[in-house]
Design a protein around this motif. Structure first.
Motif, short mmCIF file in Angstrom:
data_model
loop_
_atom_site.label_atom_id
_atom_site.label_comp_id
_atom_site.label_asym_id
_atom_site.label_seq_id
_atom_site.Cartn_x
_atom_site.Cartn_y
_atom_site.Cartn_z
N LEU A 1 -52.93 -12.96 12.83
CA LEU A 1 -53.04 -14.29 12.27
C LEU A 1 -54.19 -15.09 12.89
CD1 LEU A 1 -49.24 -15.27 12.19
CD2 LEU A 1 -50.64 -14.44 10.28
N ALA A 2 -55.10 -14.40 13.56
CA ALA A 2 -56.15 -15.10 14.29
C ALA A 2 -56.99 -15.99 13.39
CB ALA A 2 -57.05 -14.07 14.98
N ALA A 3 -57.20 -15.58 12.14
CA ALA A 3 -58.02 -16.37 11.22
C ALA A 3 -57.38 -17.71 10.88
CB ALA A 3 -58.29 -15.58 9.94
N LEU A 4 -56.07 -17.85 11.16
CA LEU A 4 -55.35 -19.10 10.87
C LEU A 4 -55.21 -19.99 12.10
CD1 LEU A 4 -52.46 -17.74 8.61
CD2 LEU A 4 -54.54 -18.93 7.87
N ALA A 5 -55.92 -19.64 13.16
CA ALA A 5 -55.76 -20.39 14.40
C ALA A 5 -56.26 -21.83 14.28
CB ALA A 5 -56.51 -19.68 15.53
N ASP A 6 -57.21 -22.06 13.37
CA ASP A 6 -57.74 -23.40 13.18
C ASP A 6 -57.62 -23.80 11.72
OD1 ASP A 6 -58.78 -23.77 15.91
OD2 ASP A 6 -60.20 -22.18 15.34
N GLY A 7 -57.66 -25.10 11.46
CA GLY A 7 -57.62 -25.59 10.10
C GLY A 7 -56.37 -26.40 9.81
N GLU A 8 -56.50 -27.34 8.89
CA GLU A 8 -55.36 -28.16 8.47
C GLU A 8 -55.29 -28.16 6.95
OE1 GLU A 8 -55.69 -32.06 10.10
OE2 GLU A 8 -55.45 -31.38 12.18
N TRP A 9 -54.06 -28.15 6.44
CA TRP A 9 -53.84 -28.12 4.99
C TRP A 9 -52.68 -29.03 4.63
CZ3 TRP A 9 -54.81 -23.82 8.01
CH2 TRP A 9 -55.98 -23.10 7.72
N ASP A 10 -52.67 -29.47 3.37
CA ASP A 10 -51.56 -30.30 2.90
C ASP A 10 -50.32 -29.46 2.64
OD1 ASP A 10 -52.95 -32.89 2.69
OD2 ASP A 10 -54.17 -31.84 1.21
N LEU A 11 -50.53 -28.24 2.16
CA LEU A 11 -49.40 -27.35 1.94
C LEU A 11 -49.83 -25.91 2.01
CD1 LEU A 11 -48.66 -26.59 -1.67
CD2 LEU A 11 -49.99 -28.64 -1.29
N ASP B 1 -47.66 -27.51 12.86
CA ASP B 1 -48.26 -28.79 13.26
C ASP B 1 -49.54 -29.11 12.50
OD1 ASP B 1 -46.26 -29.17 15.14
OD2 ASP B 1 -47.37 -28.13 16.72
N ARG B 2 -49.96 -28.19 11.59
CA ARG B 2 -51.25 -28.38 10.91
C ARG B 2 -51.14 -28.31 9.39
NH1 ARG B 2 -54.30 -24.15 11.89
NH2 ARG B 2 -52.78 -22.90 13.01
N VAL B 3 -49.93 -28.20 8.89
CA VAL B 3 -49.69 -28.13 7.45
C VAL B 3 -48.57 -29.10 7.10
CG1 VAL B 3 -48.90 -26.66 5.54
CG2 VAL B 3 -50.46 -25.73 7.25
N GLY B 4 -48.73 -29.81 6.01
CA GLY B 4 -47.73 -30.80 5.64
C GLY B 4 -46.44 -30.22 5.10
N ARG B 5 -46.53 -29.16 4.30
CA ARG B 5 -45.35 -28.65 3.60
C ARG B 5 -45.45 -27.14 3.43
NH1 ARG B 5 -41.49 -31.19 0.93
NH2 ARG B 5 -42.60 -33.13 1.41
N TYR B 6 -44.32 -26.45 3.59
CA TYR B 6 -44.26 -24.98 3.44
C TYR B 6 -43.51 -24.65 2.17
CZ TYR B 6 -44.63 -20.26 5.45
OH TYR B 6 -44.97 -18.96 5.72
N VAL B 7 -44.18 -23.99 1.25
CA VAL B 7 -43.57 -23.55 -0.01
C VAL B 7 -43.38 -22.05 0.07
CG1 VAL B 7 -43.76 -23.44 -2.51
CG2 VAL B 7 -44.70 -25.41 -1.28
N TYR B 8 -42.15 -21.63 0.01
CA TYR B 8 -41.85 -20.20 0.09
C TYR B 8 -41.33 -19.72 -1.26
CZ TYR B 8 -39.91 -15.75 1.73
OH TYR B 8 -39.63 -14.42 1.90
N VAL B 9 -42.06 -18.79 -1.86
CA VAL B 9 -41.62 -18.21 -3.13
C VAL B 9 -40.56 -17.17 -2.81
CG1 VAL B 9 -42.28 -17.02 -5.24
CG2 VAL B 9 -43.86 -18.65 -4.19
#
Length: 337
Positions: A56-66, A87-95
């Motif tokens: 998951l190293a590529a996801l170590a940085d960045g912020e998203w709304d969902l 701490d960096r994403v507003g909402r988690y949508v799990y299909v």
């Protein structure tokens, strides 16, 4: 909106990616690099099955709304991603899937039905436990107010990599007598992948949380209407030979796998084709006509040479030509009822 898709290059994830790009959202796709993502998406390469933290190293940085996650294997992969992003994403949508309901889910079961056990720390487990474990993993990291569970049923449409509707289209395109599982008027319940994608983005954007059964109303179409649409879309000379369920079952035909989509009335039918979707409908779910889904799926198949991609973790579906021919030679007509 800034959207992160975990996946995003194949079936459901691709539909969500395309829908978000059409809204001019900023879309980042995290995937293994095996398939090309839709044009316009930013790409991050990684493998969530690899040992942490490298995978998951590529996801170590960045912020998203969902974030939208379609993962259907080890719940621990959802756990690791959700914890990293909390701490960096507003909402988690799990299909997720309606498979999370305890068996057998009764006809008309709503989102408050009993659930299978799930473990967010589990490795490889059966599909139902994997999806429930994924739900719990997202819930543990994001809490109830920031998680949305899209409990889908049967999903069909362009880019399908399970092979259910593509098998019917391919078979009917070959023409000739086609073994059609009756009764012709059997109501079906499914969701077009693009309708799922649009609803998911609308719901996430509106701040919805909790579980939603995401599938068309029961009887959105029938087995007869679906196969008739396949005949029209392909323009073939196929002759649908309707055969009653008793004859098919007595001959050892497996519902759902030998003849995709079809399930005769009974416990399994109630579980797959009779869900209560009033909550999703009230939250704006719109389902396009079956004929449109069929025609668009056929157009996609033709654009890629007629052969649909097949997920390596799912078995191929559909009868062989030889077995179908043998069954047709010894069938009893089901009539039109």
């Amino acid at each position: 909106m800034r959207l992160l898709i975990l996946g995003g290059t194949e079936f459901v994830g691709r539909a969500v990616t395309e829908a978000a790009l059409a809204r001019d959202w900023e879309v980042t796709v995290f995937h293994r690099g095996r398939h090309e993502p839709p044009a316009g998406a930013r790409t991050l390469i990684g493998d969530r099955t690899a040992p942490a933290p490298e995978g998951l190293a590529a996801l170590a940085d960045g912020e998203w709304d969902l974030v939208v996650d379609t993962w259907s294997s080890a719940p621990s992969a959802v756990r690791d991603a959700a914890r990293l992003l909390a701490d960096r994403v507003g909402r988690y949508v799990y299909v997720s899937s309606r498979s999370v309901y305890a068996w057998p889910p009764a006809a008309g079961l709503a989102e408050d039905g009993p659930l299978v056990d799930g473990d967010p720390d589990a490795g490889e487990v059966p599909y139902a436990q994997a999806k429930r474990g994924g739900e719990l993993a997202a819930l543990d990291a994001f809490g109830p107010d920031r998680t949305l569970f899209v409990r889908a049923g049967l999903i069909i449409g362009p880019y399908e990599n399970i092979g259910r509707l593509p098998w019917w289209l391919g078979r009917i395109a070959r023409g000739g007598p086609v073994l059609a599982p009756g009764p012709r008027t059997l109501p079906l319940q499914y969701v077009d992948v693009r309708d799922l994608a649009e609803w998911t983005l609308d719901a996430a954007g509106a701040g919805l949380s909790g579980p939603y059964n995401l599938i068309s109303p029961p009887g959105h179409t029938t087995m007869g209407e679906l196969l008739d649409a396949c005949v029209r879309a392909t323009g073939s000379d196929a002759e649908l030979r309707w055969t009653d369920p008793e004859t098919l079952l007595a001959a050892g035909v497996e519902p759902w796998s030998d003849l995709p989509v079809w399930i005769p009335p009974g416990e399994l039918y109630d579980a797959i084709h009779a869900a209560d979707v009033s909550k999703a409908l009230a939250a704006g779910l719109r389902c396009r006509p079956a004929a449109e889904t069929v025609a668009d799926t056929w157009a996609w198949l033709e654009s890629i040479g007629g052969s649909a991609p097949q997920r390596p973790d799912r078995p191929p579906v559909g009868l062989s030509p030889e077995r179908e021919a043998a069954l047709l030679s010894d069938r009893r007509p089901a009539g039109s009822g």
